[in-house]
Design an enzyme around this catalytic site. Structure first.
Site, mmCIF file in Angstrom:
data_model
loop_
_atom_site.group_PDB
_atom_site.id
_atom_site.type_symbol
_atom_site.label_atom_id
_atom_site.label_comp_id
_atom_site.label_asym_id
_atom_site.label_seq_id
_atom_site.Cartn_x
_atom_site.Cartn_y
_atom_site.Cartn_z
ATOM 1 N N THR A 35 -26.946 11.755 11.531
ATOM 2 C CA THR A 35 -27.218 13.184 11.731
ATOM 3 C C THR A 35 -25.902 13.965 11.851
ATOM 4 O O THR A 35 -25.890 15.176 11.659
ATOM 5 C CB THR A 35 -28.005 13.415 13.045
ATOM 6 N N ASP A 168 -17.949 9.150 16.328
ATOM 7 C CA ASP A 168 -17.262 7.975 16.873
ATOM 8 C C ASP A 168 -15.960 8.342 17.571
ATOM 9 O O ASP A 168 -15.653 7.833 18.655
ATOM 10 C CB ASP A 168 -16.999 6.951 15.756
HETATM 11 C C1 GLA Z 1 -20.677 5.893 11.299
HETATM 12 C C2 GLA Z 1 -19.883 7.198 11.228
HETATM 13 C C3 GLA Z 1 -20.484 8.251 12.149
HETATM 14 C C4 GLA Z 1 -21.980 8.395 11.911
HETATM 15 C C5 GLA Z 1 -22.677 7.039 11.903
HETATM 16 C C6 GLA Z 1 -24.136 7.130 11.522
HETATM 17 O O1 GLA Z 1 -20.542 5.317 12.561
HETATM 18 O O2 GLA Z 1 -18.541 6.982 11.597
HETATM 19 O O3 GLA Z 1 -19.809 9.465 11.981
HETATM 20 O O4 GLA Z 1 -22.231 9.099 10.734
HETATM 21 O O5 GLA Z 1 -22.043 6.126 11.010
HETATM 22 O O6 GLA Z 1 -24.851 7.779 12.495
#
Ligand code: GLA
Length: 379
Positions: A35, A168
């Site tokens: 999202t 993240d």
């Molecule tokens: C990875 C990306 C995040 C996010 C997730 C899915 O971890 O680094 O930014 O998009 O996938 O939710």
């Protein structure tokens, strides 16, 4: 750990104590998957596994890195930093150095970690936020948290070449002990939700290595962007999928499959994040568990980013006593699942999983019982 880092630093660089040691945590996303690149909601937490960085000025005109995990050195001059683009272990850190425009002053940096890579626990974001904190302190660079997070994301997007969202890096810097972080990825407003004291968080790895630079992630991102373009014809104000109402409406008939399914996931997932926050506030863990399972089903059937191993692990977990819910976590296509269970039932759940699941290599899966922790900090 600090003693171990200091003695390793002396050993690999044949020098005195490091001037600075920092650590940055990995993360588990509790709910709100796929999202964040459509300005939606996410609810991750920082976990008790870290990337550690130790550094000192070297008196030379280059940066030397040592990755303890690989037993490898990497040295580059400052003018060559920008040539190190790519998905190499040193690129994450050098990408941050590049965008922070650190001054030319030789440094030795040791990287140690108890956060395994390739398990969907964001070791790359941890390396970036750890590096940012390290450089900020060493060079007295004045940047607030949000600017720092954005630099880290940029390093991953434009230096490493992975088109990730902001989740993240955000949680790795802004994690809070015993709390989940609710983030609105449009306004970047955030708030913390206490993790229920009567519950535990487990992470189990499928054993299927995932790489974010695989095509799947980028393809989903593209599909969302195409959907927005199409939907603008009926909703001229629409900026991202975040703007769609939670109830299925006109847009359903307007989109071809599979775009309809992709959009359905994003819209329903945003709604589930908000529902989860409400259920957490009420202490309604059964409802939280249901939402986790619904999220998994949506990622499996509509967004199609799960894999048979993650589906099986979730199914097995849900049969264990004391489990409220489980779902794949992170980008998908392998990586880990997250499980919410009753406190003191962790051992039962783990034994049940170990008795019923083997990785594709036929091994027992890696697992963690984790608390939620503070974001990156100096030690
Ligand atoms: C990875 C990306 C995040 C996010 C997730 C899915 O971890 O680094 O930014 O998009 O996938 O939710």
């Amino acid at each position: 750990m600090i003693d171990k880092i200091q003695s390793k630093f002396r050993e690999v660089f044949n020098s005195a104590q490091p001037e600075i040691v920092v650590r940055a945590p990995g993360r588990v996303n509790f709910i709100g998957e796929h999202t964040d690149y459509q300005e939606g909601f996410v609810l991750p937490g920082a976990i008790e596994r870290y990337v550690y960085l130790a550094a000192s000025f070297s008196g030379k005109k280059e940066i030397t890195l040592y990755a303890d995990t690989f037993g490898e050195y990497f040295t580059t001059s400052f003018t060559d930093i920008k040539k190190q683009k790519g998905a190499f272990w040193y690129s994450y850190l050098l990408g941050v150095a590049h965008f922070l425009q650190i001054p030319v002053k030789g440094i030795n940096i040791l990287i140690m970690s108890n956060l395994p890579a390739g398990k969907g626990l964001s070791s790359s974001a941890a390396l970036e936020t750890g590096a940012a904190l390290l450089f900020k302190r060493l060079f007295n660079i004045k940047l607030n948290d949000l600017e720092t997070i954005k630099i880290c994301q940029r390093a991953e997007n434009d230096f490493v070449g992975v088109p990730c969202g902001i989740m993240d890096q955000f949680i790795s810097l802004k994690g809070k002990k015993n709390h989940l972080l609710f983030l609105d990825t449009r306004s970047l407003d955030f708030s913390y939700y206490p993790f229920p004291q009567n519950a535990s968080l487990l992470v189990v790895d499928t054993g299927v290595k995932r790489k974010l630079n695989e095509v799947g992630y980028e393809q989903r991102k593209q599909e969302c962007e195409t959907s927005v373009k199409i939907l603008k014809k009926i909703y001229p104000q629409l900026k991202t999928l975040r703007d769609l109402p939670p109830e299925p409406g006109e847009w359903e008939d307007f989109l071809p499959r599979p775009l309809r399914k992709r959009v359905k996931h994003v819209v329903s997932e945003n709604n589930r994040v908000k529902e989860t926050c409400k259920a957490l506030k009420r202490g309604d863990l059964s409802r939280v568990g249901e939402l986790l399972v619904e999220s998994h089903q949506s990622l499996r059937d509509d967004y199609q980013v799960s894999c048979p191993e993650a589906d099986r692990l979730v199914e097995i977990s849900l049969k264990a006593e004391g489990v409220y819910g489980a779902r794949m976590t992170g980008a998908g296509f392998g990586g880990s699942i997250v499980i919410l269970c009753e406190k003191n039932k962790e051992e039962t759940v783990i034994s049940h999983i170990l008795a019923n699941y083997r990785t594709p290599e036929g091994e027992k899966p890696f697992y963690l019982k984790t608390s939620l922790e503070e974001g990156a900090c100096e030690l």
